[in-house]
Design a protein around this motif. Sequence first.
Motif, PDB file in Angstrom:
ATOM      1  N   GLY A  42       7.705  33.994  15.161  1.00 18.05           N
ATOM      2  CA  GLY A  42       9.032  34.072  14.582  1.00 18.05           C
ATOM      3  C   GLY A  42       9.048  34.861  13.294  1.00 18.05           C
ATOM      4  O   GLY A  42       8.062  35.478  12.907  1.00 18.05           O
ATOM      5  N   GLU A  43      10.169  34.834  12.621  1.00 14.84           N
ATOM      6  CA  GLU A  43      10.362  35.537  11.355  1.00 14.84           C
ATOM      7  C   GLU A  43      11.312  34.715  10.499  1.00 14.84           C
ATOM      8  O   GLU A  43      11.894  33.729  10.949  1.00 14.84           O
ATOM      9  CB  GLU A  43      10.951  36.930  11.595  1.00 14.84           C
ATOM     10  N   GLY A  44      11.474  35.147   9.263  1.00 14.33           N
ATOM     11  CA  GLY A  44      12.452  34.531   8.375  1.00 14.33           C
ATOM     12  C   GLY A  44      13.621  35.476   8.160  1.00 14.33           C
ATOM     13  O   GLY A  44      13.617  36.611   8.629  1.00 14.33           O
ATOM     14  N   GLY A  45      14.647  35.004   7.463  1.00 21.83           N
ATOM     15  CA  GLY A  45      15.776  35.856   7.113  1.00 21.83           C
ATOM     16  C   GLY A  45      16.557  36.369   8.307  1.00 21.83           C
ATOM     17  O   GLY A  45      16.592  35.754   9.378  1.00 21.83           O
ATOM     18  N   ALA A  46      17.172  37.542   8.110  1.00 23.62           N
ATOM     19  CA  ALA A  46      17.990  38.143   9.171  1.00 23.62           C
ATOM     20  C   ALA A  46      17.137  38.507  10.383  1.00 23.62           C
ATOM     21  O   ALA A  46      17.579  38.366  11.539  1.00 23.62           O
ATOM     22  CB  ALA A  46      18.710  39.377   8.631  1.00 23.62           C
ATOM     23  N   LEU A 117      -2.158  37.041  10.845  1.00 31.02           N
ATOM     24  CA  LEU A 117      -2.624  37.524   9.540  1.00 31.02           C
ATOM     25  C   LEU A 117      -2.363  39.014   9.366  1.00 31.02           C
ATOM     26  O   LEU A 117      -1.953  39.467   8.288  1.00 31.02           O
ATOM     27  CB  LEU A 117      -4.116  37.219   9.369  1.00 31.02           C
ATOM     28  N   LEU A 118      -2.616  39.786  10.435  1.00 30.47           N
ATOM     29  CA  LEU A 118      -2.404  41.229  10.363  1.00 30.47           C
ATOM     30  C   LEU A 118      -0.926  41.546  10.154  1.00 30.47           C
ATOM     31  O   LEU A 118      -0.571  42.400   9.326  1.00 30.47           O
ATOM     32  CB  LEU A 118      -2.913  41.892  11.638  1.00 30.47           C
ATOM     33  N   ALA A 119      -0.060  40.850  10.873  1.00 32.18           N
ATOM     34  CA  ALA A 119       1.381  41.064  10.721  1.00 32.18           C
ATOM     35  C   ALA A 119       1.837  40.677   9.322  1.00 32.18           C
ATOM     36  O   ALA A 119       2.676  41.357   8.715  1.00 32.18           O
ATOM     37  CB  ALA A 119       2.149  40.258  11.772  1.00 32.18           C
ATOM     38  N   ASP A 163      14.932  31.119   4.668  1.00 34.50           N
ATOM     39  CA  ASP A 163      13.843  31.375   5.613  1.00 34.50           C
ATOM     40  C   ASP A 163      13.465  30.107   6.382  1.00 34.50           C
ATOM     41  O   ASP A 163      13.293  30.132   7.611  1.00 34.50           O
ATOM     42  CB  ASP A 163      12.607  31.906   4.872  1.00 34.50           C
ATOM     43  N   LEU A 164      13.327  28.988   5.669  1.00 28.51           N
ATOM     44  CA  LEU A 164      12.957  27.735   6.326  1.00 28.51           C
ATOM     45  C   LEU A 164      14.056  27.259   7.267  1.00 28.51           C
ATOM     46  O   LEU A 164      13.780  26.703   8.342  1.00 28.51           O
ATOM     47  CB  LEU A 164      12.661  26.661   5.267  1.00 28.51           C
ATOM     48  N   PHE A 165      15.292  27.474   6.869  1.00 28.19           N
ATOM     49  CA  PHE A 165      16.424  27.103   7.711  1.00 28.19           C
ATOM     50  C   PHE A 165      16.385  27.869   9.038  1.00 28.19           C
ATOM     51  O   PHE A 165      16.732  27.332  10.094  1.00 28.19           O
ATOM     52  CB  PHE A 165      17.728  27.394   6.966  1.00 28.19           C
ATOM     53  N   LEU A 181       2.223  28.959  13.051  1.00 23.38           N
ATOM     54  CA  LEU A 181       1.675  30.296  12.800  1.00 23.38           C
ATOM     55  C   LEU A 181       2.712  31.184  12.120  1.00 23.38           C
ATOM     56  O   LEU A 181       2.369  32.036  11.286  1.00 23.38           O
ATOM     57  CB  LEU A 181       1.214  30.930  14.111  1.00 23.38           C
ATOM     58  N   THR A 182       3.984  30.996  12.449  1.00 23.88           N
ATOM     59  CA  THR A 182       5.054  31.757  11.800  1.00 23.88           C
ATOM     60  C   THR A 182       5.113  31.443  10.309  1.00 23.88           C
ATOM     61  O   THR A 182       5.294  32.336   9.476  1.00 23.88           O
ATOM     62  CB  THR A 182       6.414  31.450  12.458  1.00 23.88           C
ATOM     63  N   VAL A 183       4.968  30.159   9.979  1.00 29.71           N
ATOM     64  CA  VAL A 183       4.958  29.757   8.566  1.00 29.71           C
ATOM     65  C   VAL A 183       3.773  30.386   7.842  1.00 29.71           C
ATOM     66  O   VAL A 183       3.897  30.866   6.711  1.00 29.71           O
ATOM     67  CB  VAL A 183       4.920  28.217   8.438  1.00 29.71           C
ATOM     68  N   ILE A 184       2.612  30.418   8.512  1.00 25.06           N
ATOM     69  CA  ILE A 184       1.420  31.068   7.928  1.00 25.06           C
ATOM     70  C   ILE A 184       1.696  32.559   7.715  1.00 25.06           C
ATOM     71  O   ILE A 184       1.351  33.130   6.676  1.00 25.06           O
ATOM     72  CB  ILE A 184       0.196  30.866   8.833  1.00 25.06           C
ATOM     73  N   TYR A 185       2.310  33.176   8.713  1.00 22.24           N
ATOM     74  CA  TYR A 185       2.673  34.595   8.615  1.00 22.24           C
ATOM     75  C   TYR A 185       3.582  34.851   7.411  1.00 22.24           C
ATOM     76  O   TYR A 185       3.356  35.790   6.638  1.00 22.24           O
ATOM     77  CB  TYR A 185       3.364  35.036   9.903  1.00 22.24           C
ATOM     78  N   LEU A 186       4.591  33.998   7.215  1.00 19.83           N
ATOM     79  CA  LEU A 186       5.523  34.167   6.099  1.00 19.83           C
ATOM     80  C   LEU A 186       4.807  34.012   4.763  1.00 19.83           C
ATOM     81  O   LEU A 186       5.101  34.725   3.794  1.00 19.83           O
ATOM     82  CB  LEU A 186       6.666  33.154   6.208  1.00 19.83           C
ATOM     83  N   TYR A 187       3.843  33.084   4.713  1.00 16.42           N
ATOM     84  CA  TYR A 187       3.084  32.889   3.484  1.00 16.42           C
ATOM     85  C   TYR A 187       2.227  34.113   3.163  1.00 16.42           C
ATOM     86  O   TYR A 187       2.220  34.611   2.030  1.00 16.42           O
ATOM     87  CB  TYR A 187       2.199  31.642   3.603  1.00 16.42           C
ATOM     88  N   VAL A 188       1.497  34.606   4.173  1.00  9.44           N
ATOM     89  CA  VAL A 188       0.645  35.783   3.974  1.00  9.44           C
ATOM     90  C   VAL A 188       1.491  36.984   3.563  1.00  9.44           C
ATOM     91  O   VAL A 188       1.121  37.752   2.666  1.00  9.44           O
ATOM     92  CB  VAL A 188      -0.152  36.104   5.260  1.00  9.44           C
ATOM     93  N   TYR A 189       2.633  37.130   4.216  1.00 11.37           N
ATOM     94  CA  TYR A 189       3.535  38.247   3.908  1.00 11.37           C
ATOM     95  C   TYR A 189       4.024  38.176   2.463  1.00 11.37           C
ATOM     96  O   TYR A 189       4.067  39.185   1.750  1.00 11.37           O
ATOM     97  CB  TYR A 189       4.658  38.244   4.940  1.00 11.37           C
TER      98      TYR A 189
END
Length: 287
Positions: A42-46, A117-119, A163-165, A181-189
């Motif tokens: 997944g992703e956050g925001g728009a 992680l790469l993303a 983002d969390l919403f 994993l999406t939450v991990i992705y958002l943190y790394v980003y």
Amino acid sequence: MNSIWNYWRKLNIKSTELIGVAVGAFIYSMTYNYLLLPSHLGEGGAMGITALLYYAFGVPSYLSNLLINAVLIVIGYKLFEKKTTYLTIWAIAWMTVFLKIPVFYTYHTHELIVPTLLAGALTGISIGLIFRFNGTIAGDTIIGKILNYFFGISLGTGSLIFDLFIVVPFIMIIGFTNTVLTVIYLYVYSVFTNQFLANIGAKKAVLVVSPKYRQIAVTISKELNQEMTIFNGTGYYSDADQHMLYMIAGPRRVTKLVPIIESEDKNALIVIENIRSARGLDMRRIL
């Protein structure tokens, strides 16, 4: 036509900014198409809403992202500087183009932590690049601005809430594991974005207090051609006059400044701080 051109010139948008924002939009779009979607993340925001619509209903990402951000830009138009607004529109336009490009290779792996992680790293770099050249990708940035304007919530906190919403509904679509994993992705980003902005094109403020301030200033000016300002102050306890040098420089320049200062006065007080922005109509004259 002349009035449009004159208005554009007043915005002082440079070609490097246009190129930088476009490159950032390209990296972000390719990361989304080649890593996030194939890995079912997944992703956050728009873009999170865009991913939800894609997974649930098959809505093309380029179309939903364009429509969602168009609405957000209209709502938050007055909350940004005009230059930032137009560079944001520029970024969204290029993202629309790049997201529409067909995917030529689909990346699959059972070790989903790798694309996660790469993303995160590539997204952080791309967003940092867009921010570095004064643009945004709308989405949570505008929502954060709106929450800050109406409720006094900080920009970072407002963006995180949004983002969390958006991330929570992903549990029902991509499953609990991929949502984590999406939450991990958002943190790394977010970490990579902050590091990129802190190290690429960042500015630092250097304050020097020394009785040899004049000699230090002359040497720095001669060797580095560095602009600076001399402040006059008074020590609270000593009640003695103090002279301070104030400079704004990049990280590389700072590594050269400190040895010069210490060579002139090893007891000089040197204070170095990170700064978010340094602007002025005539920065060289001011400093």
